[in-house]
Design an enzyme around this catalytic site. Structure first.
Site, mmCIF file in Angstrom:
data_model
loop_
_atom_site.group_PDB
_atom_site.id
_atom_site.type_symbol
_atom_site.label_atom_id
_atom_site.label_comp_id
_atom_site.label_asym_id
_atom_site.label_seq_id
_atom_site.Cartn_x
_atom_site.Cartn_y
_atom_site.Cartn_z
ATOM 1 N N TYR A 153 0.784 -1.345 0.036
ATOM 2 C CA TYR A 153 -0.210 -0.092 0.029
ATOM 3 C C TYR A 153 1.093 0.701 0.165
ATOM 4 C CZ TYR A 153 -3.891 3.426 1.441
ATOM 5 O OH TYR A 153 -4.624 4.707 1.494
ATOM 6 N N ASP A 248 9.185 2.582 0.091
ATOM 7 C CA ASP A 248 8.574 3.642 0.310
ATOM 8 C C ASP A 248 8.770 3.355 1.889
ATOM 9 O OD1 ASP A 248 5.113 3.502 0.157
ATOM 10 O OD2 ASP A 248 6.259 4.474 1.295
ATOM 11 N N LYS A 276 3.881 10.035 7.628
ATOM 12 C CA LYS A 276 4.305 9.768 9.915
ATOM 13 C C LYS A 276 4.797 10.553 10.673
ATOM 14 C CE LYS A 276 1.706 5.176 7.369
ATOM 15 N NZ LYS A 276 0.796 5.677 7.809
#
Ligand code: KE4
Length: 440
Positions: A153, A248, A276
């Protein structure tokens, strides 16, 4: 010690009412699908406040939190250093749409900490970071195809909503409607930890692949570590074919090691996406790489990418405070690793000594329980785990005041605020819950 259901846990009447109200004006009542508890049924908990490793819902119930806002809260919620930095920043205003010193300071911290990054662009989310990195890779290579991994994802940009993990996997549309086949056709899907599946795609699309994007530790099919040689193999394949390797690190960045997975595993990507932790709980994403690659980004170069609130003064203040604290307190990582090792011993004992059908995967402060006796090494093995057992486990833990991600395709996050007593409590509760789940 047996952990019985906390009698103090009031029914979540206010959360239930708020959810009903929210659904009237917000799709699914939430602003991000996985928050809706769709994968585990029932209504979500509406949170009122948080501090350290604890969140409180709007009914006054306290929970030991392992979601940590899906990764940003490595220092724990409402950390005084982060809060003070944001309070100082907001006294000067909230956004100027003009360059500020804080953006430069945060960029310099990223360049100092992340081994492969020489130049970095700040954006507002992980999605923006991965979308922009893929555009850059396509521009630099003059190729259009992108390889991702089943269950990976990378946010909700069209090109990545193909066989995606995380929330997309839980609502049964890993390839979302609205993504035209002309777009999805440029997205090729390989199997995580399976280099031959990647080599086959390169062979079938010679000189057409712009990049391979990978979660260097998968966190959106649950936690799946890279197999020995997997990341190195991707590096070699990309180097040989001229495709760019994108790590990622939105989830792993600054978390599995100060310099992320690329530091932990010693593999150098061409581009890195971040988010994040980088924003300390405020909206910050970023993508970075070599001077050569990043100078293609406007206004240095022709590859366009922009954002009204990119580098926002409040978000960069939170990010600077978080990264600076992590740099000045490396013992945070040692503390989290000790807690992780406690989890390893506890979960593996529940499987080995008490015979529960579970597999525990962990890298640093991110881990997952899968209700299967098979090793979980990719999407298919993660998806084969017993979801009903996960649902019962999730609710059993929640009723014992332990807040886990409401999906089997997410991870639990440890933070500096968690304690050894928290881990003991969690494992005691798990033993209690599993006895219930597997007795019926
Ligand atoms: P955001 O656009 O949500 O900031 O980042 C997208 C993203 C990109 N790359 C990785 C590896 C990610 O894990 C994410 C987002 N992670 C999910 C949790 N698995 C965010 C939670 C949500 O969607 O609400």
């Amino acid at each position: 010690m047996s952990v019985t259901k906390q009698e103090t846990l009031q029914q979540r009447v206010n959360s239930d009412r708020m959810f009903e109200r929210a659904r009237r004006t917000i799709p699914g009542g939430v602003n991000s699908p996985v928050r809706a508890f769709g994968s585990v049924g029932g209504n979500p908990v509406f949170v009122a406040r948080a501090a350290g490793a604890t969140i409180w819902d709007i009914d006054g119930n306290a929970y030991l939190d392992y979601v940590g806002s899906w990764g940003p809260m490595i220092l724990g919620h409402n950390h005084p250093t982060v809060r003070a930095a944001v309070e100082r920043a907001i006294a000067n205003g909230t956004s100027f749409g003009a360059p500020t010193e804080a953006e430069v300071e945060l960029a310099e911290l990223v360049v100092e900490i992340v081994p492969s990054v020489e130049v970095v662009r700040l954006v507002n989310s992980g999605t923006e970071a991965t979308m922009s990195a893929a555009r850059l890779a396509r521009a630099v290579t003059d190729r259009s195809k992108v390889i991702k991994f089943r269950g990976g994802y990378h946010g909700h940009a069209d090109i990545f909503l193909v066989e995606a993990g995380s929330g997309a996997a839980t609502i049964g549309v890993p390839s979302s409607p609205g993504v035209p086949s002309s777009t999805a056709g440029d997205t090729l899907v390989a199997e995580y930890n399976n280099l031959p599946s990647v080599e086959r795609l390169f062979d079938a699309n010679r000189d057409a692949i712009a990049c391979v994007i990978v979660e260097p530790v998968a966190g959106n099919m649950g936690c799946v570590p890279p197999a020995e040689g997997f990341l190195e193999g991707l590096r070699e394949l990309c180097t040989r074919t001229g495709a760019l390797l994108i790590f990622d690190e939105v989830m792993t960045g600054f978390r599995v090691a100060p310099g992320g997975a690329q530091q932990l595993f010693g593999v150098t990507p061409d581009l890195t996406t971040m988010g994040k932790v980088l924003g300390g709980g405020l909206p910050v994403g970023a993508y970075g790489g070599s001077e050569y690659l990043m100078r293609h980004i406007a206004p240095d170069g022709p590859v366009y990418q922009a954002g009204t609130l990119s580098g926002n003064p409040l978000a960069t203040a939170a990010g600077i405070a978080t990264l600076t604290h992590l740099r000045e307190h490396p013992e945070v990582y040692e503390h989290i690793e000790r807690l992780g090792e406690m989890m390893d011993r506890g979960w593996n004992a529940l499987a080995r000594d008490e015979g529960y059908p579970l597999t525990w995967n962990r890298v640093g402060s991110m881990g997952s329980v899968f209700f299967t006796t098979q090793p979980v090494v990719d999407w298919n093995s993660a998806a084969a785990a017993n979801r009903d057992a996960f649902t019962q486990y999730f609710w059993g833990m929640l009723e014992r005041g332990i807040y886990l991600a409401p999906s089997p395709f997410e991870v639990l996050f440890l933070s500096a605020a968690h304690t050894e007593a928290d881990i003991d409590r969690t494992l005691d509760a798990a033993r209690d819950v599993l006895a219930e789940v597997f007795s019926s």
